[in-house]
Design a protein around this motif. Structure first.
Motif, PDB file in Angstrom:
ATOM      1  N   GLU A  97      -7.492   0.631  -0.715  1.00 16.61           N
ATOM      2  CA  GLU A  97      -6.218   1.292   0.084  1.00 16.61           C
ATOM      3  C   GLU A  97      -6.017   2.615  -0.144  1.00 16.61           C
ATOM      4  OE1 GLU A  97      -6.159  -3.242  -0.361  1.00 16.61           O
ATOM      5  OE2 GLU A  97      -6.173  -1.585  -2.199  1.00 16.61           O
ATOM      6  N   LYS A  98      -6.319   3.455  -0.943  1.00 17.00           N
ATOM      7  CA  LYS A  98      -5.688   4.620  -1.332  1.00 17.00           C
ATOM      8  C   LYS A  98      -6.774   5.707  -0.316  1.00 17.00           C
ATOM      9  CE  LYS A  98      -5.489   8.114  -4.721  1.00 17.00           C
ATOM     10  NZ  LYS A  98      -5.563   8.404  -6.263  1.00 17.00           N
ATOM     11  N   PHE A 106       3.738   6.956   8.237  1.00 15.39           N
ATOM     12  CA  PHE A 106       4.208   7.910   7.372  1.00 15.39           C
ATOM     13  C   PHE A 106       5.856   8.232   7.663  1.00 15.39           C
ATOM     14  CE2 PHE A 106       0.630  10.110   5.172  1.00 15.39           C
ATOM     15  CZ  PHE A 106      -0.238   9.447   5.689  1.00 15.39           C
ATOM     16  N   GLY A 107       6.642   8.767   6.710  1.00 19.96           N
ATOM     17  CA  GLY A 107       7.632   9.402   7.070  1.00 19.96           C
ATOM     18  C   GLY A 107       7.529  10.676   7.726  1.00 19.96           C
ATOM     19  N   TYR A 163      -5.978  10.391  12.553  1.00 22.40           N
ATOM     20  CA  TYR A 163      -4.655  10.680  12.651  1.00 22.40           C
ATOM     21  C   TYR A 163      -4.243  11.996  13.433  1.00 22.40           C
ATOM     22  CZ  TYR A 163      -3.004   7.273   9.023  1.00 22.40           C
ATOM     23  OH  TYR A 163      -2.904   6.044   8.459  1.00 22.40           O
ATOM     24  N   GLN A 175      -2.355   2.803  19.188  1.00 24.45           N
ATOM     25  CA  GLN A 175      -1.575   3.897  19.675  1.00 24.45           C
ATOM     26  C   GLN A 175      -2.504   5.111  20.033  1.00 24.45           C
ATOM     27  OE1 GLN A 175       2.459   4.473  17.354  1.00 24.45           O
ATOM     28  NE2 GLN A 175       0.752   4.351  15.565  1.00 24.45           N
ATOM     29  N   PHE A 209       5.038  13.516   1.540  1.00 22.04           N
ATOM     30  CA  PHE A 209       5.220  12.347   2.746  1.00 22.04           C
ATOM     31  C   PHE A 209       5.023  11.115   1.712  1.00 22.04           C
ATOM     32  CE2 PHE A 209       5.319  14.281   6.744  1.00 22.04           C
ATOM     33  CZ  PHE A 209       4.282  15.560   6.665  1.00 22.04           C
ATOM     34  N   GLY A 248       5.266  13.543  10.430  1.00 23.43           N
ATOM     35  CA  GLY A 248       4.180  13.039   9.460  1.00 23.43           C
ATOM     36  C   GLY A 248       3.097  12.550  10.557  1.00 23.43           C
ATOM     37  N   PRO A 249       1.828  12.553   9.973  1.00 20.13           N
ATOM     38  CA  PRO A 249       0.685  12.267  10.504  1.00 20.13           C
ATOM     39  C   PRO A 249       0.965  10.448  11.360  1.00 20.13           C
ATOM     40  CG  PRO A 249       0.068  12.695   8.485  1.00 20.13           C
ATOM     41  CD  PRO A 249       1.673  12.653   8.524  1.00 20.13           C
ATOM     42  N   ASN A 290       0.819  -1.204  -0.058  1.00 19.83           N
ATOM     43  CA  ASN A 290       0.032   0.037  -0.041  1.00 19.83           C
ATOM     44  C   ASN A 290       0.990   1.208   0.123  1.00 19.83           C
ATOM     45  OD1 ASN A 290      -2.159  -1.686   0.204  1.00 19.83           O
ATOM     46  ND2 ASN A 290      -2.147  -1.693   2.354  1.00 19.83           N
ATOM     47  N   VAL A 338     -10.251  -1.622  13.963  1.00 17.15           N
ATOM     48  CA  VAL A 338      -9.355  -2.570  13.395  1.00 17.15           C
ATOM     49  C   VAL A 338      -7.939  -2.419  14.181  1.00 17.15           C
ATOM     50  CG1 VAL A 338      -7.940  -2.949  11.248  1.00 17.15           C
ATOM     51  CG2 VAL A 338     -10.282  -2.408  11.122  1.00 17.15           C
ATOM     52  N   ASP A 339      -7.547  -1.202  14.316  1.00 16.17           N
ATOM     53  CA  ASP A 339      -6.291  -0.970  15.390  1.00 16.17           C
ATOM     54  C   ASP A 339      -6.464   0.445  16.168  1.00 16.17           C
ATOM     55  OD1 ASP A 339      -2.831  -0.562  14.033  1.00 16.17           O
ATOM     56  OD2 ASP A 339      -3.865  -0.514  16.121  1.00 16.17           O
ATOM     57  N   TYR A 350      -0.994   6.055  -5.551  1.00 17.26           N
ATOM     58  CA  TYR A 350      -1.118   4.745  -4.935  1.00 17.26           C
ATOM     59  C   TYR A 350      -0.184   3.765  -5.602  1.00 17.26           C
ATOM     60  CZ  TYR A 350      -2.565   0.062  -3.189  1.00 17.26           C
ATOM     61  OH  TYR A 350      -2.594  -1.172  -2.886  1.00 17.26           O
ATOM     62  N   LEU A 396      -1.228   7.154  13.088  1.00 17.46           N
ATOM     63  CA  LEU A 396      -2.459   6.740  13.374  1.00 17.46           C
ATOM     64  C   LEU A 396      -2.857   6.633  14.801  1.00 17.46           C
ATOM     65  CD1 LEU A 396      -4.831   5.183  11.686  1.00 17.46           C
ATOM     66  CD2 LEU A 396      -3.614   3.099  12.292  1.00 17.46           C
ATOM     67  N   GLN A 445      -8.002   3.143  13.679  1.00 15.29           N
ATOM     68  CA  GLN A 445      -8.761   2.761  12.325  1.00 15.29           C
ATOM     69  C   GLN A 445      -9.955   1.882  12.505  1.00 15.29           C
ATOM     70  OE1 GLN A 445      -5.684   0.771   9.894  1.00 15.29           O
ATOM     71  NE2 GLN A 445      -7.355  -0.288   8.542  1.00 15.29           N
ATOM     72  N   ALA A 448      -2.970  -5.309   7.434  1.00 17.28           N
ATOM     73  CA  ALA A 448      -3.744  -4.469   6.743  1.00 17.28           C
ATOM     74  C   ALA A 448      -3.892  -3.043   7.541  1.00 17.28           C
ATOM     75  CB  ALA A 448      -5.238  -5.074   6.796  1.00 17.28           C
ATOM     76  N   ARG A 449      -3.206  -2.921   8.683  1.00 16.40           N
ATOM     77  CA  ARG A 449      -3.115  -1.786   9.497  1.00 16.40           C
ATOM     78  C   ARG A 449      -1.953  -0.890   9.574  1.00 16.40           C
ATOM     79  NH1 ARG A 449      -4.591  -5.608  14.741  1.00 16.40           N
ATOM     80  NH2 ARG A 449      -6.278  -6.847  14.144  1.00 16.40           N
ATOM     81  N   GLN A 450      -1.906   0.038  10.156  1.00 20.67           N
ATOM     82  CA  GLN A 450      -0.692   1.015  10.441  1.00 20.67           C
ATOM     83  C   GLN A 450      -0.144   1.736   9.435  1.00 20.67           C
ATOM     84  OE1 GLN A 450       0.140   2.452  12.999  1.00 20.67           O
ATOM     85  NE2 GLN A 450      -0.344   1.506  14.838  1.00 20.67           N
ATOM     86  N   LEU A 451      -0.727   2.305   8.396  1.00 27.26           N
ATOM     87  CA  LEU A 451      -0.311   2.929   7.297  1.00 27.26           C
ATOM     88  C   LEU A 451       0.821   4.013   7.948  1.00 27.26           C
ATOM     89  CD1 LEU A 451      -0.160   3.192   4.184  1.00 27.26           C
ATOM     90  CD2 LEU A 451      -1.826   5.275   4.632  1.00 27.26           C
ATOM     91  N   GLN A 460       2.226   4.586  -0.592  1.00 26.62           N
ATOM     92  CA  GLN A 460       1.295   5.862  -1.391  1.00 26.62           C
ATOM     93  C   GLN A 460       2.344   7.304  -1.057  1.00 26.62           C
ATOM     94  OE1 GLN A 460      -3.002   6.017  -0.105  1.00 26.62           O
ATOM     95  NE2 GLN A 460      -2.582   3.843   0.871  1.00 26.62           N
TER      96      GLN A 460
END
Lengths: 110, 111
Positions: B98-99, A100-101, B35, B59, A86, B42-43, A31, B55-56, A48, B45, B48, A95-98, A33
């Motif tokens: 996913e986007k 970020f940098g 977020y 944090q 970013f 950066g953001p 994923n 789901v999560d 994406y 999470l 979710q 499927a969790r925790q996108l 992005q």
């Protein structure tokens, strides 16, 4: 979790110049992005791109998933490209925790 | 197509007060995210949701933060009591696959 490293942290360009932003991941990701955060704080999804190459106008992105990095190319930069870029990804198999940098701050001068 | 709606845009409170943020995702998006973005970072999470299930929330500081998504559409994020370090922008995002698409955020200042 994964670590996301972006470089360079800051970049100043003259209008019309080209640039390459890089994103490295500590582990395999899904994923992937790229986002642009404009000076007013709005985050816009640019790409994406879990693998391969995509192009959208003056912007293009390439992800080499096997080597855990992605590149964002900006050609013929304009002042409206200024802001923070970013990248973000999800640990492979999750499927969790996108995550970020910390971003690349881009300033395009007229 | 309407984007992710958030309110309020700005909020200033004193420490130990409570505050709530509201988010309406893009129509049809099953996944909703909150977020926290601290200046210069950066953001990160917080939580979710998939439809109305969590789901999560690993944090999310659960001693002071709570969130709900009733009926799998709108969501609220609450902080009670607020601390100085909660000063940040709180961003809501939604996705159908996913986007991710983000709202404009709520800028919170805790004095």
């Amino acid at each position: 979790g994964i670590q996301v490293e972006q470089s360079p942290p800051d970049l100043i360009l003259q209008e019309g110049a080209n640039s390459t932003l890089r994103c490295n991941f500590s582990d395999s990701v899904n994923n992937l992005q790229w986002f642009h955060q404009n000076p007013w704080g709005q985050l816009i999804n640019l790409f994406y791109i879990p693998s391969g190459t995509k192009q959208n106008g003056r912007l293009s992105a390439t992800t080499v998933a096997t080597e855990r990095y992605s590149l964002l190319y900006i050609s013929s930069s304009q002042t409206t490209d200024s802001g923070v870029y970013f990248c973000a990804g999800t640990p492979r198999g999750s499927a969790r925790q996108l995550t970020f940098g910390s971003g690349t701050q881009l300033t395009v001068l007229p | 197509e309407a984007g992710v709606a958030q309110s309020p845009r700005y909020k200033i409170i004193e420490k130990r007060q409570s505050v709530a943020f509201w988010c309406n995702p893009i129509s049809g998006h099953a996944t909703l995210y909150w977020y926290q973005q601290i200046l210069g970072q950066g953001p990160k999470l917080l939580i979710q949701f998939q439809n109305n299930g969590v789901v999560d929330d690993s944090q999310l500081p659960k001693d002071r933060f709570s969130a709900e998504r009733l009926k799998g559409v709108d969501s609220t994020l609450k902080i009670q009591p607020a601390k100085l370090e909660d000063s940040a922008v709180y961003l809501c995002a939604s996705s159908s696959h996913e986007k991710l698409f983000f709202g404009s955020g709520t800028q919170l200042s805790v004095l």
